[in-house]
Enzyme design. Structure first.
Site, PDB file in Angstrom:
ATOM      1  N   HIS A  13      30.241  30.722  42.825  1.00 47.79           N
ATOM      2  CA  HIS A  13      31.507  31.380  43.152  1.00 47.79           C
ATOM      3  C   HIS A  13      31.939  31.069  44.583  1.00 47.79           C
ATOM      4  O   HIS A  13      31.259  31.470  45.523  1.00 47.79           O
ATOM      5  CB  HIS A  13      31.290  32.888  42.978  1.00 47.79           C
ATOM      6  CG  HIS A  13      32.483  33.733  43.244  1.00 47.79           C
ATOM      7  ND1 HIS A  13      32.464  34.763  44.154  1.00 47.79           N
ATOM      8  CD2 HIS A  13      33.725  33.711  42.721  1.00 47.79           C
ATOM      9  CE1 HIS A  13      33.636  35.357  44.169  1.00 47.79           C
ATOM     10  NE2 HIS A  13      34.423  34.739  43.315  1.00 47.79           N
ATOM     11  N   HIS A  55      40.711  31.529  49.270  1.00 49.69           N
ATOM     12  CA  HIS A  55      40.856  32.617  48.297  1.00 49.69           C
ATOM     13  C   HIS A  55      42.053  33.526  48.562  1.00 49.69           C
ATOM     14  O   HIS A  55      42.856  33.799  47.671  1.00 49.69           O
ATOM     15  CB  HIS A  55      39.577  33.470  48.266  1.00 49.69           C
ATOM     16  CG  HIS A  55      39.690  34.637  47.337  1.00 49.69           C
ATOM     17  ND1 HIS A  55      40.139  35.867  47.742  1.00 49.69           N
ATOM     18  CD2 HIS A  55      39.455  34.732  46.007  1.00 49.69           C
ATOM     19  CE1 HIS A  55      40.159  36.686  46.708  1.00 49.69           C
ATOM     20  NE2 HIS A  55      39.744  36.025  45.647  1.00 49.69           N
TER      21      HIS A  55
HETATM   22  O1  G3P Z   1      36.637  32.918  38.999  1.00 51.11           O
HETATM   23  C1  G3P Z   1      35.933  34.102  39.196  1.00 51.11           C
HETATM   24  C2  G3P Z   1      36.410  34.820  40.401  1.00 51.11           C
HETATM   25  O2  G3P Z   1      36.544  33.877  41.434  1.00 51.11           O
HETATM   26  C3  G3P Z   1      37.688  35.528  40.204  1.00 51.11           C
HETATM   27  O3  G3P Z   1      37.986  36.354  41.230  1.00 51.11           O
HETATM   28  O4  G3P Z   1      39.098  36.974  43.273  1.00 51.11           O
HETATM   29  O5  G3P Z   1      36.874  35.862  43.377  1.00 51.11           O
HETATM   30  O6  G3P Z   1      38.880  34.552  42.734  1.00 51.11           O
HETATM   31  P1  G3P Z   1      38.205  35.902  42.726  1.00 51.11           P
HETATM   32 MG    MG Z   2      38.056  32.588  42.339  1.00 53.38          MG
END
Ligand code: G3P
Ligand code: MG
Length: 259
Positions: A13, A55
């Protein structure tokens, strides 16, 4: 189309973001070193419509600058330090462009590209990402995900052979995405649900529909064990090394260790 990637997948992630600054080349390099199968990263457009990997809607939390990403041109974004907030060893890490990530990692690891133009879903992000994927010939090396159906639908029209992951928020906010209506709105191959909404029933239903399940963001050993036992096809985690250790542990040992 069914996704024929190895299962269960370890999806890092924002890279190996437990141990390096999220969405940076350091985090991606570490994800590979820690034997992740896939790198997840967040994309959005700059003011001059270049695709960058970050992000948040603003640069405030993860860099030494301030302002909205889509108000800043690429040159200004590249001046920012996206590593120092994590630790002094990571000073002067730039915000990567998607092109740069492709140049370095094309064919070396699978990618999960999240389209994060949540406040501007009609911008050209889907088009720009689709063009870059075609230029680097990466159609068989990635999947594209989003919480928002509009960018996913736009992307699918342009790149119909690339697998789509539909992200679903936790609880009632993600109810529609997890329901039959979500399946009707978005032609997706994998559901990416928030981990607390995963149940054997959800996994079975997805599998019966030919879809896979990759919950996010799973960082605790006990959660990993539980989700793998439910038959998920991968987990999205900040700590790919931990997930690799869990997968490498025999089932009976796992339950002794983590229950
Ligand atoms: O793709 C999983 C996760 O990344 C989704 O949430 O906010 O971390 O992009 P976020
Ligand atoms: Mg993400």
């Amino acid at each position: 189309m069914i996704l024929h990637w190895r299962s269960p997948l370890i999806i890092a992630h924002r890279g190996a973001s437990a141990h390096a600054p999220e969405n940076t080349l350091s985090a991606f390099k570490l994800a590979i070193q820690k034997k992740a199968d896939v790198i997840e990263l967040d994309t959005k457009l700059t003011a001059d419509e270049q695709v960058v990997v970050i992000h948040d809607q603003t640069v405030d939390r993860t860099t030494d600058g301030s302002g909205r990403v889509n108000n800043l041109p690429l040159a200004a974004l590249r001046e920012l330090d996206a590593g120092a907030h994590f630790g002094e060893n990571f000073q002067n890490e730039p915000i990567p462009t998607l092109e740069e990530v492709f140049e370095i990692y094309a064919g070396k690891i699978l990618l999960n590209i999240e389209l994060t133009n949540y406040q501007t879903p009609f911008d050209t992000l889907a088009e720009k990402v689709s063009q870059l994927i075609a230029r680097f010939d990466l159609e068989n090396h990635l999947l594209v995900s989003s919480f928002h159906p509009i960018p996913l639908r736009r992307f699918h029209k342009l790149s119909a052979t690339i697998p789509i992951g539909f992200l679903a928020k936790s609880g009632s906010a993600g109810f529609l995405s997890r329901s039959w209506l979500g399946r009707a709105i978005v032609h997706y191959h994998v559901i990416h649900p928030e981990k607390s909404n995963v149940s054997p029933n959800l996994v079975n239903k997805a599998h019966m529909s030919g879809q896979q399940v990759h919950p996010f963001t799973v960082n605790e050993p006990a959660e990993m064990v539980k989700l793998f036992a439910m038959g998920v096809d991968g987990i999205i985690t900040d700590d790919p090394a931990l997930a690799r250790q869990i997968i490498g542990t025999s089932k009976s040992d796992l339950f002794d260790q983590f229950n």
